[in-house]
Design an enzyme around this catalytic site. Sequence first.
Site, PDB file in Angstrom:
ATOM      1  N   PHE A  53      -5.797   0.014   0.868  1.00 19.14           N
ATOM      2  CA  PHE A  53      -5.809   0.230  -0.574  1.00 19.14           C
ATOM      3  C   PHE A  53      -5.182   1.570  -0.924  1.00 19.14           C
ATOM      4  O   PHE A  53      -5.324   2.537  -0.170  1.00 19.14           O
ATOM      5  CB  PHE A  53      -7.261   0.194  -1.086  1.00 19.14           C
ATOM      6  CG  PHE A  53      -7.950  -1.109  -0.801  1.00 19.14           C
ATOM      7  CD1 PHE A  53      -7.805  -2.179  -1.672  1.00 19.14           C
ATOM      8  CD2 PHE A  53      -8.716  -1.280   0.342  1.00 19.14           C
ATOM      9  CE1 PHE A  53      -8.427  -3.386  -1.410  1.00 19.14           C
ATOM     10  CE2 PHE A  53      -9.342  -2.494   0.610  1.00 19.14           C
ATOM     11  CZ  PHE A  53      -9.196  -3.559  -0.269  1.00 19.14           C
ATOM     12  N   GLU A  54      -4.543   1.617  -2.085  1.00 22.63           N
ATOM     13  CA  GLU A  54      -3.881   2.860  -2.502  1.00 22.63           C
ATOM     14  C   GLU A  54      -4.857   4.016  -2.696  1.00 22.63           C
ATOM     15  O   GLU A  54      -4.466   5.176  -2.733  1.00 22.63           O
ATOM     16  CB  GLU A  54      -3.093   2.646  -3.794  1.00 22.63           C
ATOM     17  CG  GLU A  54      -3.968   2.344  -4.992  1.00 22.63           C
ATOM     18  CD  GLU A  54      -3.155   2.127  -6.263  1.00 22.63           C
ATOM     19  OE1 GLU A  54      -2.599   3.105  -6.757  1.00 22.63           O
ATOM     20  OE2 GLU A  54      -3.079   0.981  -6.740  1.00 22.63           O
ATOM     21  N   THR A  55      -6.141   3.681  -2.837  1.00 21.74           N
ATOM     22  CA  THR A  55      -7.144   4.721  -3.020  1.00 21.74           C
ATOM     23  C   THR A  55      -7.438   5.461  -1.712  1.00 21.74           C
ATOM     24  O   THR A  55      -8.110   6.475  -1.720  1.00 21.74           O
ATOM     25  CB  THR A  55      -8.446   4.099  -3.528  1.00 21.74           C
ATOM     26  OG1 THR A  55      -8.711   2.915  -2.765  1.00 21.74           O
ATOM     27  CG2 THR A  55      -8.339   3.733  -4.990  1.00 21.74           C
TER      28      THR A  55
END
Lengths: 325, 253
Positions: free
Chosen positions: B49-51
């Site tokens: 995930f980009e997080t």
Amino acid sequence: MNVSQGKVMTLEQAIATYVTDGCHISIGGFTVNRNPMAAVYEIMRQRKKNLHCYAHSNGTGVDELIGGGCISRLEIAYGGNGKAAPTCIRFKSAIQRGEILFEDYSNYHMSLRFHAGAMGVPFINTLSGLGTDILEKWGFSRELRAMDPKLPDKKIEIIDNPFGNWGGATKVVLVPAINPDVTIIHVQKADKHGTCRIEGLNFADIDQAKASKHVIVTCEEIVDSEELREKPEYNQIPFIHVSAVVHVPYGAYPSACFNCYDYDPIYLKQLSTFAKDDKLYKEYLETFVYGVKDHPGLLTLVGKEQLKMISADKRTGYATGLDRR
Amino acid sequence: MDYTLKEMMTIMAAREIRDGDIVFCGTGISMVAAMAAKQINAPDSIIFFETGAIDSKLEEIPMAVADSRVMFGAASNSGLLEAFATMQNPNTGDRIIGILGSAQVDKYGNLNSTCIGDYFQPKIRFSGSGGACDVASFVSRCLIFMQHEKRKFPVKLDYLTSPGYLDGPGARERAGLKPGGPTAVITNLGVMYFDDVTKEMYLASYYPGVTPQDILDNMEFAVDISRAIEAEPPSDRELKILRERVDPHKLIL
């Protein structure tokens, strides 16, 4: 500084001291997680105006600040808030009605800009966005930029790679550093001097804090410095960056705080319903934001039962089996 | 076994994911597709995930990429800078496949997730790029989920948020982007690929009960339909895993 008290103060004091009308602000967290919501609602209660806000994907917090009329300029990558609002509703209507000045970037652009600010360099380079309208369309005009010493002269710049084709790139995009006047983050643990321990993802909180002139830390728990210093490698932000520490249990509510509580799907869903209608949203603000004295006041309105539903499971860090439909 | 269109779309996307891929995941159906691929055809694929969470233990479906559910049992929890670095890292970047959604897509796979109408005074404002522009700029393969409607497949985008093949062959390289670009557009009617030479979208398959003409009727620009075949519907096994293991509470499907 009073050493024994450290930087601990009330939320009301911290916001009144460090968030001033027209200041440049950023808040931590990402969409439905670890937004400093207690601080956001206090900013709204203190009717702060004309804030210049820097956001990557800070969903709930930024949308409420827009809804409360606190923000006049916004630099943002993403105005969405998970299932409850694929596009943040007050953000959407403020832009469609021309109520705020806004400028779009990507999440990486914004993260890099905070990183540049934290390092004290004027810009940083990336390959993201070449060929897109994010580079082409500027929300803030050259005239506005020239007039305002707190804005860089350009949104973004593309240059030839000064190192030839080194790194396999012919061109690079330069994005300007951000140094907010104040950044507010919510963390699980901090000591009274401001050293922070974030559990779970840190998003871009660390650079946002370090890039900022002042930092307000709200936390679930104020712990002894000795406890944090037993495992310093687990602490992300040392006290030297922090101006104020505020103890606010459920300070991220209605967004989530890993290992403490989940986001509240009921609150967020209702909020979306209210936000779609100006009259309902006004009533919502009167009741849930302006109508309460402080964050504990909001939590009392919400009720113990609803808070119990989102309490985090010890093993997973979230509310296992929570009804999220 | 009967199936819904959403299930069909999910399975079509899952089949595009190969074992060993690192799957960049957004919310909603893209998350379900990545989770389905891991359970069905690509057990050694990795979801990230980009997080900043990588290889999370997804015991429950996350409703946002910042959901605490992506933090539980991950190989590492970091932040946005680390996630985007993973996409560009010389050792991991080539293994990444992105999954994106959009309000509009053009024939070169460029995406608009920002606005309809003028940028400054939009008729409809959407969320904006988030990490989509970054993913589309960096990774060599990308799947795009779309609803098949004329206005969503325009000749010209209202705003170009995320780069596909820009204006055709060689354009990414001229702009300074890495080669690569979108692989497939997966809709409620069929699946489109991009021609190796022209970089233009063409119809690869249409779902049972749909004709290639139905698909053309639902887009502003025309695509080549000469290579199209009828898609294989989801098997009983695929459906069973999807319903029982991936989304048992029907949060997305």
